[in-house]
Design a protein around this motif. Structure first.
Motif, PDB file in Angstrom:
ATOM      1  N   VAL A  53       0.871  -1.180   0.000  1.00  0.00           N
ATOM      2  CA  VAL A  53       0.000   0.000   0.000  1.00  0.00           C
ATOM      3  C   VAL A  53       0.906   1.228   0.000  1.00  0.00           C
ATOM      4  O   VAL A  53       1.589   1.499   0.994  1.00  0.00           O
ATOM      5  N   THR A  57       1.292   5.046   0.164  1.00  0.00           N
ATOM      6  CA  THR A  57       0.429   6.131   0.652  1.00  0.00           C
ATOM      7  C   THR A  57       0.785   7.503   0.071  1.00  0.00           C
ATOM      8  O   THR A  57       0.144   8.495   0.410  1.00  0.00           O
ATOM      9  N   THR A 108       2.650  -3.319  -5.679  1.00  0.00           N
ATOM     10  CA  THR A 108       1.735  -2.364  -5.033  1.00  0.00           C
ATOM     11  C   THR A 108       0.326  -2.573  -5.594  1.00  0.00           C
ATOM     12  O   THR A 108       0.120  -2.485  -6.800  1.00  0.00           O
ATOM     13  N   SER A 163      -2.559  -1.169  -3.773  1.00  0.00           N
ATOM     14  CA  SER A 163      -3.370  -0.014  -3.367  1.00  0.00           C
ATOM     15  C   SER A 163      -2.455   1.202  -3.283  1.00  0.00           C
ATOM     16  O   SER A 163      -1.311   1.083  -2.843  1.00  0.00           O
ATOM     17  N   ALA A 164      -2.986   2.370  -3.667  1.00  0.00           N
ATOM     18  CA  ALA A 164      -2.157   3.572  -3.567  1.00  0.00           C
ATOM     19  C   ALA A 164      -3.014   4.817  -3.421  1.00  0.00           C
ATOM     20  O   ALA A 164      -4.101   4.908  -3.997  1.00  0.00           O
ATOM     21  N   ARG A 180      -6.340  -0.598  -6.684  1.00  0.00           N
ATOM     22  CA  ARG A 180      -7.146   0.212  -5.745  1.00  0.00           C
ATOM     23  C   ARG A 180      -6.504   1.590  -5.647  1.00  0.00           C
ATOM     24  O   ARG A 180      -5.505   1.772  -4.952  1.00  0.00           O
ATOM     25  N   THR A 224       2.350  -2.389   4.439  1.00  0.00           N
ATOM     26  CA  THR A 224       1.084  -3.094   4.157  1.00  0.00           C
ATOM     27  C   THR A 224      -0.020  -2.677   5.130  1.00  0.00           C
ATOM     28  O   THR A 224      -0.850  -1.840   4.812  1.00  0.00           O
ATOM     29  N   GLY A 235      -0.352   1.008   5.924  1.00  0.00           N
ATOM     30  CA  GLY A 235      -0.848   1.742   4.763  1.00  0.00           C
ATOM     31  C   GLY A 235      -2.343   1.571   4.574  1.00  0.00           C
ATOM     32  O   GLY A 235      -3.073   2.524   4.280  1.00  0.00           O
ATOM     33  N   ALA A 236      -2.816   0.345   4.751  1.00  0.00           N
ATOM     34  CA  ALA A 236      -4.254   0.091   4.624  1.00  0.00           C
ATOM     35  C   ALA A 236      -5.027   0.883   5.674  1.00  0.00           C
ATOM     36  O   ALA A 236      -6.101   1.436   5.395  1.00  0.00           O
ATOM     37  N   GLY A 264      -4.444  -5.254   3.610  1.00  0.00           N
ATOM     38  CA  GLY A 264      -3.340  -4.954   4.527  1.00  0.00           C
ATOM     39  C   GLY A 264      -2.703  -6.205   5.105  1.00  0.00           C
ATOM     40  O   GLY A 264      -1.531  -6.212   5.444  1.00  0.00           O
ATOM     41  N   ASP A 319      -5.432  -9.603  -1.808  1.00  0.00           N
ATOM     42  CA  ASP A 319      -4.490  -8.729  -2.520  1.00  0.00           C
ATOM     43  C   ASP A 319      -3.110  -9.200  -2.074  1.00  0.00           C
ATOM     44  O   ASP A 319      -2.748  -9.052  -0.896  1.00  0.00           O
TER      45      ASP A 319
END
Ligand SMILES: [Zn+2]
Length: 426
Positions: free
Chosen positions: A67, A69, A123, A125-126, A150, A354, A357-358, A367, A376
């Motif tokens: 993830v 951020t 990655t 999610s971002a 995501r 992970t 970040g989630a 996460g 994920d």
């Protein structure tokens, strides 16, 4: 349903709060419609579900998808501009690329490169710092939707002290942001983020407009920059009558659980307290901090005040998309701080990349790889004979395996990536 068989490493409980690395060797994860519905020793999961397809991931290590951020979509072609501090680097390398985003076909090309770069690095999610142009934002959300990432992102807003072609007005900013949010927020895996560039380039009127947008788009995130560089901080203090950087956002109601502020290398105690009380998260971007000479991140103080922290790559001031590299650089920064630093283990690094970040991005569905989470994930399996393969073979235990992955791993070692149980095609 599908059973994923392999060695799974994740951090469901924070190593900063007594948790540790969870290691399940030869485990089975049963995934139904993208969600993990059972988890246990492979043979037990297999016996309970004999008819389901098995995906064999043994011979590698499965980690949760990373993830990120804080990462700038328009800046992938600016990576590697070394040798300048923040404000000079922006003028020389980043802002010319930001201006080129006015050309929708140029932006579409960059968007494709960008989402591929994220996915290839593991990655999934971002929180993406967008472009100053609405058409470029459509290109980003389209490209992200095609890959299936995501993504949370939004139009970048500035109304002073930048190249003139990057400036907007509060009225236009509101209309264009709302139109983009109506097109993309909650559509597929996309969400919207209200995104003033930094208070240095935003008037109070524009920041007040950001508050209006947060109210108009339920569930949106708020993201910007804070306390990155000492010259920047001094200019912000001048512009806002001597008030501190966090207050420039807080007095517009922009510091709360939906807030992610990048950097915060030079915070005061008052600012850390404000972030903690508001529940805001900080995106720590250590390769960027090192490349621009911004400073060494005071992680210990963030932890003492209870400020949430996660990792960001900050491409293009950061040196690439891999959160493995960011994790290693975060470790270096804390080592260099000596007594003031927070010694980090591989479990801390995985947590920051992970689970933390989630949490920062308000994505409770990802996460880590527990039952009830979305699948994920990424398979790390280095080429035979590579230094990482050698390191893994000779590691004493699985925590050492993970430390070697953070030390030696690159996107080339990420062999496969899944989001919601679907394999992405690199
Ligand atoms: Zn940034």
């Amino acid at each position: 349903m599908t059973i994923f068989r392999g060695t799974f490493l994740d951090t469901p409980d924070s190593p900063f709060a007594g948790g540790g690395l969870r290691v399940d060797a030869d485990a089975g994860l049963l995934v139904s419609d993208g969600m993990i519905v059972a988890r246990g020793p492979f043979l037990e999961i297999r016996q309970a579900h004999p008819a389901e397809q098995v995906v064999d991931l043994t011979g590698g290590v499965v980690l949760p998808g990373f993830v990120d951020t804080h990462v700038h979509f328009p800046q992938i072609r600016a990576v590697g501009g070394l040798g300048l501090p923040l404000l000079e680097w922006l003028d020389r390398y980043a802002l010319p690329e930001e201006a080129r985003m006015a050309d929708a076909s140029y932006a579409a090309g960059v968007a494709t490169e960008f989402v591929r770069g994220l996915a290839a690095a593991g990655t999934t999610s971002a929180l993406v710092f967008g472009a100053h142009y609405a058409d470029a934002m459509d290109a980003l959300f389209s490209a992200a939707s095609e890959v299936g990432l995501r993504i949370t992102s939004g139009l970048v807003l500035s109304d002073r002290l930048l190249r003139p072609e990057l400036l907007t007005t509060p009225i236009r900013a509101y209309a264009e942001s709302l139109a983009l949010a109506n097109r993309w927020h909650g559509v597929g895996r996309n969400r919207y983020a209200v995104t003033p560039r930094f208070s240095l380039s935003c008037t109070d009127e524009l920041l007040a407009t950001c508050r209006d947008l947060m109210e108009a788009v339920p569930g949106a995130l708020f993201t910007s920059h804070v306390n990155e560089n000492e010259a920047e901080i001094a200019t912000v203090a001048d512009l806002f009558g001597g008030c501190d950087y966090v207050t420039t956002y807080d007095r517009h109601g922009l510091v709360d659980r939906r807030t992610v502020l990048a950097h915060n290398v030079h915070p005061t105690d008052v600012e850390l307290k404000m972030l903690a009380v508001g529940g805001a998260a900080v995106a720590h971007c250590p390769t960027s901090n090192a490349a621009l000479g911004s400073g060494l991140f005071p992680l210990t103080r963030h932890l003492q005040f209870g400020v949430r922290v996660a990792l960001g790559s900050d491409v293009g001031a950061g040196t690439g998309f891999s959160l493995l590299k960011e994790g290693l650089q975060a470790y270096f920064a804390q080592q260099l701080l000596g007594d003031q630093g927070r010694p980090l283990t591989a479990a801390h690094l995985l947590y920051l990349a992970t689970t933390a970040g989630a949490d920062a991005l308000a994505l409770p569905e990802v996460g880590h790889l527990s039952v009830g989470k979305r699948f994920d994930a990424q398979l790390v399996r280095p080429a035979d004979g590579s230094p990482l393969a050698v390191g893994i073979t000779h590691a004493a235990d699985t925590e050492e395996v993970l430390a070697r992955i953070f030390t030696l791993g690159t996107p080339a070692d990420v062999q496969a990536v899944w989001i919601d149980g679907h394999l992405l095609h690199h």
